[in-house]
Design a protein around this motif. Structure first.
Motif, PDB file in Angstrom:
ATOM      1  N   LEU A  86       0.826  -1.202   0.000  1.00 36.62           N
ATOM      2  CA  LEU A  86       0.000   0.000   0.000  1.00 36.62           C
ATOM      3  C   LEU A  86       0.863   1.256   0.000  1.00 36.62           C
ATOM      4  CD1 LEU A  86      -2.834  -0.985   2.499  1.00 36.62           C
ATOM      5  CD2 LEU A  86      -3.142  -0.335   0.110  1.00 36.62           C
ATOM      6  N   GLN A  87       1.949   1.210   0.757  1.00 35.56           N
ATOM      7  CA  GLN A  87       2.840   2.361   0.785  1.00 35.56           C
ATOM      8  C   GLN A  87       3.438   2.617  -0.588  1.00 35.56           C
ATOM      9  OE1 GLN A  87       5.574   1.328   3.990  1.00 35.56           O
ATOM     10  NE2 GLN A  87       4.595   2.829   5.320  1.00 35.56           N
ATOM     11  N   LEU A  88       3.806   1.538  -1.268  1.00 34.95           N
ATOM     12  CA  LEU A  88       4.375   1.684  -2.608  1.00 34.95           C
ATOM     13  C   LEU A  88       3.353   2.220  -3.595  1.00 34.95           C
ATOM     14  CD1 LEU A  88       6.560  -1.529  -3.008  1.00 34.95           C
ATOM     15  CD2 LEU A  88       7.354   0.825  -3.007  1.00 34.95           C
ATOM     16  N   LEU A  89       2.150   1.666  -3.542  1.00 34.15           N
ATOM     17  CA  LEU A  89       1.125   2.048  -4.494  1.00 34.15           C
ATOM     18  C   LEU A  89       0.626   3.467  -4.261  1.00 34.15           C
ATOM     19  CD1 LEU A  89      -0.932  -1.255  -4.640  1.00 34.15           C
ATOM     20  CD2 LEU A  89       0.591  -0.359  -6.368  1.00 34.15           C
ATOM     21  N   GLN A  90       0.634   3.898  -3.005  1.00 32.89           N
ATOM     22  CA  GLN A  90       0.141   5.227  -2.683  1.00 32.89           C
ATOM     23  C   GLN A  90       1.236   6.295  -2.775  1.00 32.89           C
ATOM     24  OE1 GLN A  90      -1.493   4.524   1.193  1.00 32.89           O
ATOM     25  NE2 GLN A  90      -3.336   3.540   0.415  1.00 32.89           N
ATOM     26  N   SER A  91       2.475   5.830  -2.949  1.00 28.33           N
ATOM     27  CA  SER A  91       3.591   6.768  -3.025  1.00 28.33           C
ATOM     28  C   SER A  91       3.528   7.583  -4.312  1.00 28.33           C
ATOM     29  CB  SER A  91       4.915   5.999  -2.975  1.00 28.33           C
ATOM     30  OG  SER A  91       5.987   6.851  -3.263  1.00 28.33           O
ATOM     31  N   LYS A  92       3.902   8.839  -4.210  1.00 28.50           N
ATOM     32  CA  LYS A  92       3.911   9.715  -5.376  1.00 28.50           C
ATOM     33  C   LYS A  92       5.337   9.900  -5.918  1.00 28.50           C
ATOM     34  CE  LYS A  92      -0.474  10.341  -5.011  1.00 28.50           C
ATOM     35  NZ  LYS A  92      -1.392   9.662  -5.948  1.00 28.50           N
ATOM     36  N   THR A  93       6.283   9.064  -5.426  1.00 29.56           N
ATOM     37  CA  THR A  93       7.667   9.229  -5.849  1.00 29.56           C
ATOM     38  C   THR A  93       7.929   8.613  -7.217  1.00 29.56           C
ATOM     39  OG1 THR A  93       8.328   7.179  -4.713  1.00 29.56           O
ATOM     40  CG2 THR A  93       8.471   9.237  -3.465  1.00 29.56           C
ATOM     41  N   LYS A  94       7.010   7.811  -7.710  1.00 23.71           N
ATOM     42  CA  LYS A  94       7.180   7.202  -9.018  1.00 23.71           C
ATOM     43  C   LYS A  94       7.179   8.291 -10.087  1.00 23.71           C
ATOM     44  CE  LYS A  94       7.065   4.074 -12.353  1.00 23.71           C
ATOM     45  NZ  LYS A  94       8.173   3.170 -12.632  1.00 23.71           N
ATOM     46  N   SER A  95       8.248   8.339 -10.880  1.00 25.64           N
ATOM     47  CA  SER A  95       8.337   9.344 -11.928  1.00 25.64           C
ATOM     48  C   SER A  95       8.266   8.672 -13.293  1.00 25.64           C
ATOM     49  CB  SER A  95       9.632  10.149 -11.799  1.00 25.64           C
ATOM     50  OG  SER A  95      10.761   9.302 -11.911  1.00 25.64           O
ATOM     51  N   TYR A  96       7.665   9.348 -14.233  1.00 27.42           N
ATOM     52  CA  TYR A  96       7.508   8.820 -15.581  1.00 27.42           C
ATOM     53  C   TYR A  96       8.191   9.747 -16.572  1.00 27.42           C
ATOM     54  CZ  TYR A  96       3.983   5.991 -13.245  1.00 27.42           C
ATOM     55  OH  TYR A  96       3.347   5.130 -12.391  1.00 27.42           O
ATOM     56  N   LYS A  97       8.537   9.198 -17.695  1.00 28.98           N
ATOM     57  CA  LYS A  97       9.267   9.954 -18.705  1.00 28.98           C
ATOM     58  C   LYS A  97       8.382  11.060 -19.274  1.00 28.98           C
ATOM     59  CE  LYS A  97      12.651   9.008 -22.307  1.00 28.98           C
ATOM     60  NZ  LYS A  97      13.772   9.402 -21.431  1.00 28.98           N
ATOM     61  N   THR A  98       8.939  12.250 -19.372  1.00 29.36           N
ATOM     62  CA  THR A  98       8.179  13.402 -19.866  1.00 29.36           C
ATOM     63  C   THR A  98       8.621  13.845 -21.250  1.00 29.36           C
ATOM     64  OG1 THR A  98       9.693  14.951 -18.786  1.00 29.36           O
ATOM     65  CG2 THR A  98       7.755  14.248 -17.528  1.00 29.36           C
ATOM     66  N   THR A  99       9.848  13.441 -21.642  1.00 28.30           N
ATOM     67  CA  THR A  99      10.386  13.873 -22.932  1.00 28.30           C
ATOM     68  C   THR A  99      11.223  12.758 -23.566  1.00 28.30           C
ATOM     69  OG1 THR A  99      10.548  16.147 -22.101  1.00 28.30           O
ATOM     70  CG2 THR A  99      11.752  15.634 -24.125  1.00 28.30           C
ATOM     71  N   TYR A 100      11.081  12.608 -24.855  1.00 24.74           N
ATOM     72  CA  TYR A 100      11.943  11.706 -25.624  1.00 24.74           C
ATOM     73  C   TYR A 100      12.821  12.547 -26.542  1.00 24.74           C
ATOM     74  CZ  TYR A 100       9.552   7.514 -24.071  1.00 24.74           C
ATOM     75  OH  TYR A 100       9.059   6.495 -23.297  1.00 24.74           O
ATOM     76  N   LEU A 101      14.131  12.350 -26.442  1.00 23.70           N
ATOM     77  CA  LEU A 101      15.066  13.038 -27.319  1.00 23.70           C
ATOM     78  C   LEU A 101      15.260  12.171 -28.557  1.00 23.70           C
ATOM     79  CD1 LEU A 101      16.742  15.637 -27.434  1.00 23.70           C
ATOM     80  CD2 LEU A 101      18.671  14.336 -26.507  1.00 23.70           C
ATOM     81  N   ILE A 102      14.714  12.620 -29.674  1.00 22.26           N
ATOM     82  CA  ILE A 102      14.609  11.783 -30.861  1.00 22.26           C
ATOM     83  C   ILE A 102      15.529  12.285 -31.975  1.00 22.26           C
ATOM     84  CG2 ILE A 102      13.032  11.065 -32.711  1.00 22.26           C
ATOM     85  CD1 ILE A 102      10.810  11.084 -30.609  1.00 22.26           C
TER      86      ILE A 102
END
Length: 253
Positions: free
Chosen positions: A132-148
């Motif tokens: 639950l702590q992992l799922l409720q954590s907001k520390t998960k970051s996702y990719k916002t930009t792809y350098l193409i």
């Protein structure tokens, strides 16, 4: 073995019941619970089950909410159709899970695992708490930009402006909302791990689509779905029958 199913899809519970009876005719299904509320009421008065199969996403909430209201010491095998972040949490906390559609051999292995290694007292709730702590954590970051790479340039492309990723003759491409196509030097599996699953969905082996790119969904034969997107894809986007329900739930989040 006495088993309780926590599953809100009738077809899924019937399929799981059939598989359980196939691998062991002595398995007895005590109850099929279809909501967080009914599960809390049942487990508050009965701990008769020797093993529980529990879907993550129920009609009235997430099944992890059950453990905030009632203590369950019975071993649990979670089932999930798509939640990759949850799967990572299971691995960290050593909780078993089965990915839908459930495979009979994997089901047999999971049942044997719990028969051979009973749950230690108090261990399950500690693991659930950690999950639950992992799922409720907001520390998960996702990719916002792809350098193409594009010709002789490096172009930063924001993920929020990408309508979909797809595989074209072995090459992964990104199509933007402005209908520009770029080659992405990555595997589709790696891109899937980098994207926010609330926004992007791996609808099949060939496509990852942005929720906002969906124009409409049409029923197809044998319970499949056809997804129409904007910009229009040259390839037909088909969602399998096994994934159709979870896909519609994702759309409705």
């Amino acid at each position: 073995m006495k088993v309780v199913l926590v599953e809100d899809e009738i077809a899924a519970s019937e399929h799981l019941t059939f598989l359980l009876n196939s691998i062991n005719p002595d398995i007895k299904i005590l109850r099929v619970l279809d909501s967080v509320k009914s599960a809390i009421e049942y487990f508050s008065t009965s701990q008769e089950a020797e093993l529980i199969f529990m879907d993550i996403h129920l009609a009235d909430g997430i099944s992890f909410e059950i453990f905030e209201r009632v203590q369950i010491e019975t071993p649990i095998i979670f089932t999930t159709a798509y939640d990759q972040y949850a799967i990572k949490a299971f691995k960290v906390n050593s909780i078993d899970y089965l990915l839908k559609p459930i495979d009979e051999d994997e089901l047999f292995g999971a049942v044997q695992k719990f028969k051979n290694k009973p749950n230690e007292e108090g261990a399950l709730n500690n693991q659930i708490h950690g999950m639950l702590q992992l799922l409720q954590s907001k520390t998960k970051s996702y990719k916002t930009t792809y350098l193409i790479h594009h010709r002789d340039e490096l172009i930063p492309v924001k993920t929020e402006g990408i309508a979909y990723f797809y595989i074209d003759t072995g090459v992964v491409k990104a199509v933007t909302t402005e209908n520009k196509t770029y080659i992405v030097d990555k595997k589709l599996e790696d891109i899937e791990e980098e994207l926010n699953p609330e926004i992007f969905n791996r609808v099949n082996r060939q496509f990852i689509i942005h929720k906002n790119a969906i124009e409409n969904i049409k029923q197809y034969f044998n319970g499949k779905l056809i997804v129409n997107i904007n910009p229009v894809s040259k390839e037909r986007i088909v969602v399998s029958k096994a994934k159709a329900t979870s896909f519609k739930k994702w759309i409705d989040l």
